[in-house]
Design an enzyme around this catalytic site. Structure first.
Site, short mmCIF file in Angstrom:
data_model
loop_
_atom_site.label_atom_id
_atom_site.label_comp_id
_atom_site.label_asym_id
_atom_site.label_seq_id
_atom_site.Cartn_x
_atom_site.Cartn_y
_atom_site.Cartn_z
N GLN A 4 24.10 40.31 40.99
CA GLN A 4 22.92 40.55 40.16
C GLN A 4 23.20 41.08 38.75
O GLN A 4 22.40 40.83 37.85
CB GLN A 4 21.94 41.49 40.88
CG GLN A 4 21.37 40.86 42.15
CD GLN A 4 20.46 41.82 42.91
OE1 GLN A 4 19.79 42.65 42.33
NE2 GLN A 4 20.48 41.70 44.23
N CYS A 122 19.94 49.84 38.30
CA CYS A 122 20.38 49.55 36.93
C CYS A 122 19.33 49.90 35.89
O CYS A 122 18.68 49.02 35.31
CB CYS A 122 20.77 48.08 36.77
SG CYS A 122 21.65 47.84 35.22
N ASP A 257 21.99 51.62 46.86
CA ASP A 257 20.63 51.86 46.37
C ASP A 257 19.68 52.44 47.42
O ASP A 257 18.67 53.04 47.07
CB ASP A 257 20.01 50.54 45.87
CG ASP A 257 20.77 49.93 44.70
OD1 ASP A 257 21.67 50.61 44.16
OD2 ASP A 257 20.47 48.78 44.33
N ALA A 267 26.00 48.96 40.58
CA ALA A 267 27.14 48.40 41.32
C ALA A 267 28.38 49.27 41.14
O ALA A 267 29.18 49.44 42.06
CB ALA A 267 27.42 46.97 40.85
N ALA A 268 28.53 49.82 39.95
CA ALA A 268 29.68 50.68 39.68
C ALA A 268 29.63 51.92 40.57
O ALA A 268 30.67 52.39 41.06
CB ALA A 268 29.71 51.08 38.21
N CYS A 300 26.93 52.04 33.41
CA CYS A 300 25.95 51.08 32.95
C CYS A 300 26.46 50.41 31.68
O CYS A 300 26.49 51.04 30.63
CB CYS A 300 24.64 51.83 32.66
SG CYS A 300 23.32 50.74 32.14
C1 UQ1 Z 1 32.41 48.74 38.12
O1 UQ1 Z 1 33.26 49.15 38.91
C2 UQ1 Z 1 31.44 47.80 38.58
O2 UQ1 Z 1 31.43 47.38 39.86
C3 UQ1 Z 1 32.23 46.30 40.18
C4 UQ1 Z 1 30.46 47.36 37.71
O3 UQ1 Z 1 29.51 46.56 38.21
C5 UQ1 Z 1 29.18 45.41 37.67
C6 UQ1 Z 1 30.44 47.79 36.33
O4 UQ1 Z 1 29.58 47.38 35.56
C7 UQ1 Z 1 31.44 48.71 35.87
C8 UQ1 Z 1 31.42 49.12 34.44
C9 UQ1 Z 1 32.40 49.20 36.75
C10 UQ1 Z 1 33.44 50.19 36.29
C11 UQ1 Z 1 34.72 49.54 35.94
C12 UQ1 Z 1 35.46 49.78 34.85
C13 UQ1 Z 1 36.76 49.03 34.66
C14 UQ1 Z 1 35.08 50.73 33.79
#
Ligand code: UQ1
Length: 372
Positions: A4, A122, A257, A267-268, A300
């Protein structure tokens, strides 16, 4: 199964929707049985769940990862309103391409972007699509015909001061109008009107005409959770903020979530949580006390144009927790390509396979052990 985070770019015409999708079967690890049903009821006192097709499934350990529910129907006139043009929403596979259509069809008037009065996943996405729309309208020579408006239920542009300062500057420079404490309650799609309640003056509403409307829907826990013994008063899975173990049922865990972890839903964050949950469960299975603590890490990538990103990263205390040894509150091209091209690879091949537990190890390396 959809990745997503790409939908911000799909809504702005920078990626195809198809590139965000893979067959679910292809992402289920080998050795895992996929039951094609949903949970109807949780019985944690009996260590079992019932599924919608009437099966009872017992467990020794349970990980709840239900995600969050989109409640478009809590806005009067939706979801039916999506049957009309000039309205889209990057949050649903059904409506994300309508955002791009609305942007391309834009002629003259208000382009309105909303942020609801509930927790969301998000929390940056509602404004990312505004920056991309602004960039698109400039690129196509239509910006002077547009009045760009961000109507948000919140009282600030971003919860972390460092990034809020940078975003406030961008909003000013690009002549984007932010109305705080404005909550979308109705869409009259046939008349291209959106109705907002003013959260600071009880009962007062205001009607905006729109040429383009981007809706971020109200969100909440899934119904099956709300009525379950696993939920807190708000309906979220009630977990320990350090270990992700359920507060009442030690063989139950939550991630993502659907939980009440007091951090931003991204996701991060899930990536960071997955590394902690791995440790927690391993300890619990050995009858030991879990000790690895989740610091609330979340991130984010704030897309501010078709080639720039501000990479916000912070912890439970709302303190920046940046991976790279540069000032991440600056708009950067490198961060855009990390978001658009690197992150999907990290997701499909890292996070989904259990190899990516967030950037903490990279951060430590980047800061040569000087930063925590
Ligand atoms: C991250 O781990 C992650 O999950 C896979 C994201 O989701 C899309 C992110 O947007 C970000 C920023 C991270 C963090 C990873 C780094 C290398 C800063």
């Amino acid at each position: 199964h959809y990745y997503q985070p790409l939908w911000t770019l799909v809504g702005a015409g920078a990626k195809q929707l198809s590139t965000s999708a893979r067959p679910t079967a292809s992402v289920i690890p080998s050795g895992v049985k996929w039951i094609k049903s949903s949970v109807k009821q949780f019985y944690p006192d009996e260590n079992c769940v019932y599924t919608n097709d009437g099966k009872k499934i017992s467990y020794k350990y349970l990980i709840v990862a239900l995600g969050i529910k989109l409640n478009y129907d809590q806005i009067k006139g939706l979801p039916e309103g999506f049957g009309y043009p000039h309205i889209g929403s990057n949050y649903s596979v059904e409506t994300v391409e309508k955002t791009w259509k609305g942007l391309q069809d834009f002629k003259e008037g208000n382009a309105i972007f909303t942020f609801p009065n509930t927790p969301v996943k998000c929390a940056g996405a509602p404004q990312k699509i505004m920056y991309l729309s602004d960039a698109y309208l400039r690129k196509t020579g239509k910006r002077s015909k547009a009045n760009i408006i961000f109507n948000t239920s919140l009282g600030v542009i971003f919860a972390v001061q460092k990034y809020a300062n940078a975003l406030e500057k961008i909003v000013q420079e690009r002549n984007l109008h932010v109305n705080y404490k404005h909550n979308l309650i109705e869409v009259r799609a046939d008349k291209q009107e959106a109705v907002f309640e003013k959260l600071d003056s009880a009962g007062e509403t205001v009607v905006f005409e729109y040429e383009m409307l981007h809706v971020t829907p109200p969100m909440g826990p899934h119904d099956v959770l709300m009525k379950s013994p696993l939920a807190d008063a708000g309906g979220w899975v009630d977990v320990d903020k350090d270990t992700l173990q359920h507060k009442k049922y030690p063989n139950v865990f939550g991630i993502g979530d659907c939980t009440n972890l007091p951090t931003s839903k991204t996701a991060a964050a899930v990536a960071g949580q997955s590394a902690v949950l791995d440790k927690t469960i391993s300890m619990v299975m050995k009858n030991q006390t879990p000790k690895t603590k989740y610091d609330g890490y979340t991130s984010c990538p704030l897309v501010t144009s078709y080639n720039t990103v501000i990479l916000a990263e912070f912890d439970y205390n709302g303190q920046p927790l940046e991976t790279f040894p540069v000032n991440q509150s600056k708009e950067r091209r490198t961060m855009y390509y990390m978001k658009s091209d690197l992150m999907p690879i990290l997701y499909w091949h890292g996070l989904l396979k259990g190899f990516w537990g967030g950037p903490a190890p990279v951060r430590k390396l980047m800061h040569l052990g000087l930063k925590k």
